[in-house]
Design a protein around this motif. Structure first.
Motif, PDB file in Angstrom:
ATOM      1  N   ALA A 193       0.810  -1.214   0.000  1.00 43.05           N
ATOM      2  CA  ALA A 193       0.000   0.000   0.000  1.00 43.05           C
ATOM      3  C   ALA A 193       0.842   1.262   0.000  1.00 43.05           C
ATOM      4  N   VAL A 194       1.984   1.243   0.709  1.00 43.81           N
ATOM      5  CA  VAL A 194       2.761   2.479   0.876  1.00 43.81           C
ATOM      6  C   VAL A 194       3.986   2.542  -0.023  1.00 43.81           C
ATOM      7  N   GLY A 195       4.351   1.429  -0.643  1.00 45.94           N
ATOM      8  CA  GLY A 195       5.508   1.424  -1.534  1.00 45.94           C
ATOM      9  C   GLY A 195       6.832   1.238  -0.808  1.00 45.94           C
ATOM     10  N   PRO A 196       7.929   1.217  -1.546  1.00 48.27           N
ATOM     11  CA  PRO A 196       9.221   0.852  -0.980  1.00 48.27           C
ATOM     12  C   PRO A 196       9.920   1.958  -0.214  1.00 48.27           C
ATOM     13  N   ASP A 197       9.494   3.211  -0.350  1.00 49.23           N
ATOM     14  CA  ASP A 197      10.233   4.316   0.248  1.00 49.23           C
ATOM     15  C   ASP A 197       9.784   4.669   1.667  1.00 49.23           C
ATOM     16  N   ILE A 198       8.679   4.097   2.128  1.00 45.09           N
ATOM     17  CA  ILE A 198       8.194   4.334   3.491  1.00 45.09           C
ATOM     18  C   ILE A 198       8.801   3.291   4.432  1.00 45.09           C
ATOM     19  N   GLU A 199       9.370   3.737   5.545  1.00 41.69           N
ATOM     20  CA  GLU A 199       9.917   2.798   6.525  1.00 41.69           C
ATOM     21  C   GLU A 199       8.778   2.165   7.310  1.00 41.69           C
ATOM     22  N   LEU A 200       8.864   0.854   7.495  1.00 43.00           N
ATOM     23  CA  LEU A 200       7.888   0.113   8.278  1.00 43.00           C
ATOM     24  C   LEU A 200       8.572  -0.529   9.472  1.00 43.00           C
ATOM     25  N   GLY A 226      12.235  -1.591   8.677  1.00 41.72           N
ATOM     26  CA  GLY A 226      13.198  -0.733   9.351  1.00 41.72           C
ATOM     27  C   GLY A 226      13.654  -1.326  10.665  1.00 41.72           C
ATOM     28  N   TRP A 227      12.754  -2.048  11.336  1.00 39.70           N
ATOM     29  CA  TRP A 227      13.117  -2.844  12.510  1.00 39.70           C
ATOM     30  C   TRP A 227      11.965  -3.764  12.896  1.00 39.70           C
ATOM     31  N   PHE A 228      12.299  -4.794  13.658  1.00 38.66           N
ATOM     32  CA  PHE A 228      11.331  -5.668  14.328  1.00 38.66           C
ATOM     33  C   PHE A 228      11.530  -5.389  15.812  1.00 38.66           C
ATOM     34  N   GLU A 229      10.474  -4.898  16.444  1.00 37.77           N
ATOM     35  CA  GLU A 229      10.571  -4.410  17.823  1.00 37.77           C
ATOM     36  C   GLU A 229      10.117  -5.451  18.841  1.00 37.77           C
ATOM     37  N   GLU A 230      10.936  -5.670  19.840  1.00 38.94           N
ATOM     38  CA  GLU A 230      10.624  -6.550  20.962  1.00 38.94           C
ATOM     39  C   GLU A 230       9.998  -7.881  20.527  1.00 38.94           C
ATOM     40  N   PRO A 231      10.698  -8.668  19.752  1.00 40.87           N
ATOM     41  CA  PRO A 231      10.153  -9.964  19.355  1.00 40.87           C
ATOM     42  C   PRO A 231      10.118 -10.974  20.497  1.00 40.87           C
ATOM     43  N   LEU A 232      10.962 -10.783  21.514  1.00 39.11           N
ATOM     44  CA  LEU A 232      11.052 -11.704  22.647  1.00 39.11           C
ATOM     45  C   LEU A 232      10.752 -10.977  23.958  1.00 39.11           C
ATOM     46  N   PRO A 233      10.289 -11.693  24.984  1.00 38.96           N
ATOM     47  CA  PRO A 233      10.151 -11.067  26.305  1.00 38.96           C
ATOM     48  C   PRO A 233      11.518 -10.660  26.852  1.00 38.96           C
ATOM     49  N   TRP A 234      11.540  -9.610  27.651  1.00 39.83           N
ATOM     50  CA  TRP A 234      12.810  -9.159  28.222  1.00 39.83           C
ATOM     51  C   TRP A 234      13.297 -10.076  29.333  1.00 39.83           C
ATOM     52  N   THR A 235      12.459 -10.985  29.784  1.00 38.01           N
ATOM     53  CA  THR A 235      12.922 -12.017  30.715  1.00 38.01           C
ATOM     54  C   THR A 235      13.891 -12.971  30.030  1.00 38.01           C
ATOM     55  N   HIS A 236      13.949 -12.924  28.693  1.00 32.57           N
ATOM     56  CA  HIS A 236      14.858 -13.774  27.927  1.00 32.57           C
ATOM     57  C   HIS A 236      15.845 -12.920  27.134  1.00 32.57           C
ATOM     58  N   ILE A 237      16.359 -11.887  27.762  1.00 36.60           N
ATOM     59  CA  ILE A 237      17.220 -10.957  27.046  1.00 36.60           C
ATOM     60  C   ILE A 237      18.481 -11.622  26.521  1.00 36.60           C
ATOM     61  N   GLU A 238      18.905 -12.695  27.188  1.00 44.15           N
ATOM     62  CA  GLU A 238      20.132 -13.364  26.743  1.00 44.15           C
ATOM     63  C   GLU A 238      19.981 -14.009  25.370  1.00 44.15           C
ATOM     64  N   ARG A 239      18.751 -14.162  24.872  1.00 47.10           N
ATOM     65  CA  ARG A 239      18.526 -14.783  23.567  1.00 47.10           C
ATOM     66  C   ARG A 239      18.343 -13.765  22.441  1.00 47.10           C
ATOM     67  N   TYR A 240      18.280 -12.494  22.793  1.00 52.32           N
ATOM     68  CA  TYR A 240      18.112 -11.464  21.767  1.00 52.32           C
ATOM     69  C   TYR A 240      19.251 -11.485  20.753  1.00 52.32           C
ATOM     70  N   ALA A 241      20.489 -11.583  21.238  1.00 50.86           N
ATOM     71  CA  ALA A 241      21.633 -11.585  20.319  1.00 50.86           C
ATOM     72  C   ALA A 241      21.586 -12.778  19.377  1.00 50.86           C
ATOM     73  N   GLU A 242      21.114 -13.907  19.883  1.00 45.86           N
ATOM     74  CA  GLU A 242      20.967 -15.105  19.041  1.00 45.86           C
ATOM     75  C   GLU A 242      19.955 -14.853  17.930  1.00 45.86           C
ATOM     76  N   LEU A 243      18.854 -14.194  18.276  1.00 42.62           N
ATOM     77  CA  LEU A 243      17.840 -13.881  17.268  1.00 42.62           C
ATOM     78  C   LEU A 243      18.378 -12.866  16.263  1.00 42.62           C
ATOM     79  N   ARG A 244      19.095 -11.860  16.758  1.00 46.27           N
ATOM     80  CA  ARG A 244      19.684 -10.851  15.866  1.00 46.27           C
ATOM     81  C   ARG A 244      20.566 -11.494  14.807  1.00 46.27           C
ATOM     82  N   ALA A 245      21.296 -12.535  15.207  1.00 47.99           N
ATOM     83  CA  ALA A 245      22.209 -13.187  14.265  1.00 47.99           C
ATOM     84  C   ALA A 245      21.460 -13.848  13.112  1.00 47.99           C
ATOM     85  N   ASN A 246      20.177 -14.182  13.328  1.00 49.08           N
ATOM     86  CA  ASN A 246      19.375 -14.839  12.299  1.00 49.08           C
ATOM     87  C   ASN A 246      18.519 -13.868  11.495  1.00 49.08           C
ATOM     88  N   ALA A 247      18.467 -12.590  11.923  1.00 48.43           N
ATOM     89  CA  ALA A 247      17.546 -11.625  11.326  1.00 48.43           C
ATOM     90  C   ALA A 247      18.217 -10.818  10.230  1.00 48.43           C
TER      91      ALA A 247
END
Length: 395
Positions: A193-200, A226-247
């Motif tokens: 709907a918004v095209g490629p130039d709008i950040e989502l 532009g980003w995926f925000e808070e995909p995991l609970p912050w109780t599992h913050i140690e896994r965020y870096a693991e997810l980042r490596a796959n994103a």
């Protein structure tokens, strides 16, 4: 703890003589504020909104004022911050973090008025002429791809170059195959709907298990987020870096932390690419400047969270004006009733997807008590984990 001789000469701001709180009811949420007075006739305002615990933040603000603020020089912001945090044994948390943040905002408002300069002149000056913002709250309505697409186009026509939304409904932990497909289809419809130039920016609201989050970063990859925000609970913050490596898209988060001590594991684990402190939760001007510097040290950019009122938008604009690693600011201002702007006289307006630099001393905002009296708090609540929450029907 540091102590300050409160009998020594002070600036022309005088000393804190009175502290009061006010709350405004709206369909979105109840907005709460602190107003700090000095014996020289100056006042400063700050936002202490909690989405569900407004009475608690107001009560704690008034109690802490008696213990730590009365008689203080508003220019002693570092000492006052420490007194509020360490002296009251807060140890973090949402209610205490909000109180410290709002009081800090009010002190910067007073300092700016005493010196005759906008608040941003006290926090590093300006790195930019205007502040880019993105729209949130625009997708209120039915959770269907077509509905999201129509509303996205309407929002972009108002000048926004970036949109954030939660396509996941009441999902928690895992998504059924049908719900996952529906969520991905919503994102695809918005992109078309918004095209490629709008950040989502896609919001996860910190609620998915690792396997589901990992599946989502792969499913959402084609939409150039532009980003995926808070995909995991912050109780599992140690896994965020693991997810980042796959994103393939940046990972954002941090709105639920209230000071540098709570942020410590986020920085230690390189959990995110984009840090999202809230000026009304993470310690106000005094603390968010430090968080931005820590983020810069970790090659992260800052995109402040702001699901509060136009006062927090104004505060945030002042705070990021001189922040070199600032990315973009969140705003819900387009969702609000007209009387909110009557109640918060002088807030910086959103125009063409940006907020300009303030020119008036301090924050330039005064609270209109009569509007607050006409719109008392409602105490409403909407449950994000109930089907249909995206319609924001308060109960």
């Amino acid at each position: 703890m540091l102590t300050v001789d409160r009998s020594r000469p002070v600036t022309n701001a005088g000393r804190v003589s009175r502290v009061e709180t006010l709350t405004l009811g709206t369909a979105w949420r109840d907005f709460s504020y602190v107003r700090v007075h000095t014996d020289e006739g100056l006042t400063g305002v700050g936002e202490i909104t909690h989405p569900y615990r407004g009475r608690e933040t107001c009560a704690l603000t008034e109690a802490m004022a008696g213990r730590h603020l009365l008689g203080a020089d508003p220019f002693d912001v570092e000492e006052i911050w420490l007194r509020l945090y360490q002296g009251d044994f807060l140890r973090g948390g949402d209610v205490g973090g909000i109180v410290v943040s709002g009081v800090d905002q009010a002190l910067y408002d007073i300092m700016g008025k005493a010196l005759g300069v906008p608040a941003y002149r006290l926090t590093g000056g300006a790195c930019r002429d205007r502040i880019r913002v993105y729209a949130n709250g625009w997708y209120t309505g039915e959770r269907e791809p077509g509905t999201f697409a129509i509303k996205a186009r309407e929002t972009v026509k108002r000048g926004y170059t970036a949109l954030k939304f939660d396509p996941f409904g009441a999902g928690l932990g895992e998504l059924s195959r049908a719900e996952l497909r529906r969520s991905v289809d919503i994102v695809g419809a918005v992109r078309d709907a918004v095209g490629p130039d709008i950040e989502l920016f896609v919001e996860g609201h910190a609620r998915f298990a690792m396997a589901t989050a990992d599946r989502l970063v792969r499913e959402l990859a084609p939409f150039d987020l532009g980003w995926f925000e808070e995909p995991l609970p912050w109780t599992h913050i140690e896994r965020y870096a693991e997810l980042r490596a796959n994103a393939t898209m940046p990972i954002a988060g941090g709105e639920h932390f209230h000071n540098r001590y709570e942020y410590k594991p986020l920085f230690a684990t390189n959990a995110v690419d984009i840090v999202q402190p809230d000026l009304s939760m993470a310690g106000g001007f005094t603390e968010v400047r430090k968080l931005a510097a820590l983020a810069d040290m970790h090659a992260m950019v800052v995109a402040p969270h702001n699901s509060n009122s136009p006062l927090c938008t104004t505060v945030s604009a002042h705070a990021v004006a001189g922040m070199p690693n600032f990315k973009i600011l969140e705003t819900f201002d387009g969702l609000l009733e007209d009387y909110v702007f009557d109640a918060l006289q002088g807030v910086l307006p959103v125009s063409d997807g940006h907020v300009g630099l303030g020119e008036r001393p301090g924050l330039g905002v005064e609270l209109a008590d009569e509007v607050f009296e006409e719109h008392p708090p409602s105490g409403g609540f909407w449950n994000m984990f109930a089907p249909g929450w995206e319609r924001r029907d308060r109960t």
